[in-house]
Design an enzyme around this catalytic site. Structure first.
Site, mmCIF file in Angstrom:
data_model
loop_
_atom_site.group_PDB
_atom_site.id
_atom_site.type_symbol
_atom_site.label_atom_id
_atom_site.label_comp_id
_atom_site.label_asym_id
_atom_site.label_seq_id
_atom_site.Cartn_x
_atom_site.Cartn_y
_atom_site.Cartn_z
ATOM 1 N N PRO A 6 7.737 6.883 -9.385
ATOM 2 C CA PRO A 6 7.958 6.808 -10.828
ATOM 3 C C PRO A 6 9.204 7.601 -11.216
ATOM 4 O O PRO A 6 9.249 8.817 -11.086
ATOM 5 C CB PRO A 6 6.691 7.420 -11.420
ATOM 6 C CG PRO A 6 5.659 7.224 -10.372
ATOM 7 C CD PRO A 6 6.404 7.377 -9.074
ATOM 8 N N GLU A 7 10.206 6.876 -11.643
ATOM 9 C CA GLU A 7 11.434 7.496 -12.120
ATOM 10 C C GLU A 7 11.422 7.420 -13.643
ATOM 11 O O GLU A 7 10.387 7.138 -14.245
ATOM 12 C CB GLU A 7 12.657 6.766 -11.529
ATOM 13 C CG GLU A 7 12.642 6.733 -9.997
ATOM 14 C CD GLU A 7 13.857 6.040 -9.407
ATOM 15 O OE1 GLU A 7 14.919 6.050 -10.048
ATOM 16 O OE2 GLU A 7 13.747 5.478 -8.300
ATOM 17 N N LYS A 63 11.536 12.943 -15.288
ATOM 18 C CA LYS A 63 10.438 12.150 -14.720
ATOM 19 C C LYS A 63 9.076 12.748 -15.067
ATOM 20 O O LYS A 63 8.081 12.445 -14.404
ATOM 21 C CB LYS A 63 10.580 12.075 -13.186
ATOM 22 C CG LYS A 63 11.910 11.510 -12.707
ATOM 23 C CD LYS A 63 12.015 11.603 -11.196
ATOM 24 C CE LYS A 63 13.411 11.229 -10.720
ATOM 25 N NZ LYS A 63 13.586 11.428 -9.263
ATOM 26 N N ARG A 118 -1.269 10.259 -2.964
ATOM 27 C CA ARG A 118 -0.629 11.166 -2.005
ATOM 28 C C ARG A 118 -0.468 12.585 -2.527
ATOM 29 O O ARG A 118 -0.064 13.465 -1.781
ATOM 30 C CB ARG A 118 0.711 10.604 -1.555
ATOM 31 C CG ARG A 118 0.594 9.928 -0.208
ATOM 32 C CD ARG A 118 1.594 8.835 -0.063
ATOM 33 N NE ARG A 118 1.220 7.714 -0.890
ATOM 34 C CZ ARG A 118 2.012 6.708 -1.174
ATOM 35 N NH1 ARG A 118 3.233 6.705 -0.742
ATOM 36 N NH2 ARG A 118 1.578 5.716 -1.886
ATOM 37 N N ARG A 269 17.531 9.750 2.789
ATOM 38 C CA ARG A 269 16.799 8.759 1.989
ATOM 39 C C ARG A 269 17.404 7.379 2.179
ATOM 40 O O ARG A 269 18.602 7.237 2.434
ATOM 41 C CB ARG A 269 16.868 9.130 0.515
ATOM 42 C CG ARG A 269 16.420 10.547 0.266
ATOM 43 C CD ARG A 269 15.251 10.610 -0.678
ATOM 44 N NE ARG A 269 14.381 11.716 -0.320
ATOM 45 C CZ ARG A 269 14.688 12.996 -0.484
ATOM 46 N NH1 ARG A 269 15.835 13.330 -1.000
ATOM 47 N NH2 ARG A 269 13.849 13.928 -0.138
#
Length: 286
Positions: A6-7, A63, A118, A269
DNA sequence: ACGAGGTCCTGCGAGC
DNA sequence: TGCTCGCAGGACCTCG
């Protein structure tokens, strides 16, 4: 398939969905199921800080989803990469309770739930002073009316690090994560590995426009859903159908047809890009 | 100041 | 078919 985080657009969507459900509600029975998501607050203090308080405002910063309580304290939830915030009419089922981190029964009979498979998300509880210090360390909001090209230039100028890493640095710019960094750099036709201080003015201007455009379009699409992310009403976003590069390595560039490449050489990344459109020369392991 | 790498966490899928 | 293991990732941390 890569898993999105989620950005900014996803948290904005969640906040817009939650706002009418939560504003002016009383928190009647908060329960915390995992304490390893807490940052700077104990379980006891969190629950005591929430119990019996009224939610007066719900908004987004970077965020983070921020819930301002009538005590002046703010509950801050950063959903990490698999966090979901939902409001249930009545009580959630046992299946829905799975992976619940924080739940709260609200006046009017509904239940708020923060679920995070997570648990890389974070929960904070900050008073006015703590919040001011916290938000001051986060960079400017790229969609703010007063955020200008010159502000982006100033944020990039002082760094020799790869431009992709710099725009994802929350202390420099708020809300941009891996998906939208990849997309914005593709749309601006900029090599993600280019040192930030080496962008010329026209590149900075293109990047400014592409960051704002891609974030705005993603909000209009209710975010990007691959597997975990859901809006505040449990729906899926649809921006995944409009991505140009993220998750599309090995497939043809929508703009020029060249095969898109992927590398992990920038900050470890996944970086997906078009060699041709972004004039990439030096990225290896792609 | 900067890069590299580890840590947290769990589900999934590749590989044996 | 059944297991193990590596990977995904943001933020934060340490080390060189």
């Amino acid at each position: 398939m890569n898993w999105p985080v989620p950005e900014l657009p996803e948290v904005e969507t969640i906040v817009r969905d939650l706002r009418p459900e939560l504003t002016s509600r009383l928190i009647e029975n908060p329960r915390l199921f995992y304490s390893d998501v807490l940052y700077g607050v104990t379980s006891r203090k969190l629950l005591a800080g929430l119990r019996g308080r009224r939610i007066v405002e719900v908004f987004r910063r970077a965020k983070h989803a921020v819930f301002l309580l009538d005590s002046g304290v703010r509950l801050i939830i950063q959903p990490g990469m698999s966090g979901v915030m939902l409001v249930y009419r009545g009580s959630p089922s046992a299946a829905e309770q799975r992976y619940a981190v924080l739940t709260a029964e609200l006046s009017g009979g509904s239940t708020f739930m923060y679920r995070d498979v997570r648990r890389l998300g974070t929960i904070l509880l900050l008073d006015e002073q703590g919040w001011r210090a916290y938000t001051a360390r986060i960079g400017p909001e790229p969609l703010a009316d007063d955020f200008r090209v010159a502000d982006l230039a100033a944020r990039l100028g002082g760094s020799r690090q790869a431009v992709k890493k710099v725009i994802m640095d929350q202390h420099r710019l708020a809300g941009v994560g891996n998906i939208y960094a990849n997309e914005a750099l593709f749309r601006a036709r900029i090599d993600p590995s280019l040192p930030a201080d080496r962008l010329d003015p026209s590149q900075v201007a293109r990047l400014y426009r592409s960051i704002r455009t891609v974030l705005s379009q993603a909000i209009a699409s209710q975010g990007t859903t691959f597997r975990d992310y859901r809006t505040g009403t449990g729906a899926r976003g649809s921006f995944q159908f409009r991505l140009h590069v993220y998750g599309r390595e090995g497939r043809p560039c929508r703009r020029c047809g060249a095969t898109l490449a992927m590398t992990h050489s920038i900050d470890g990344r996944a970086t997906t890009f078009c060699w041709r459109c972004q004039a990439v020369r030096s990225l290896n392991d792609a």
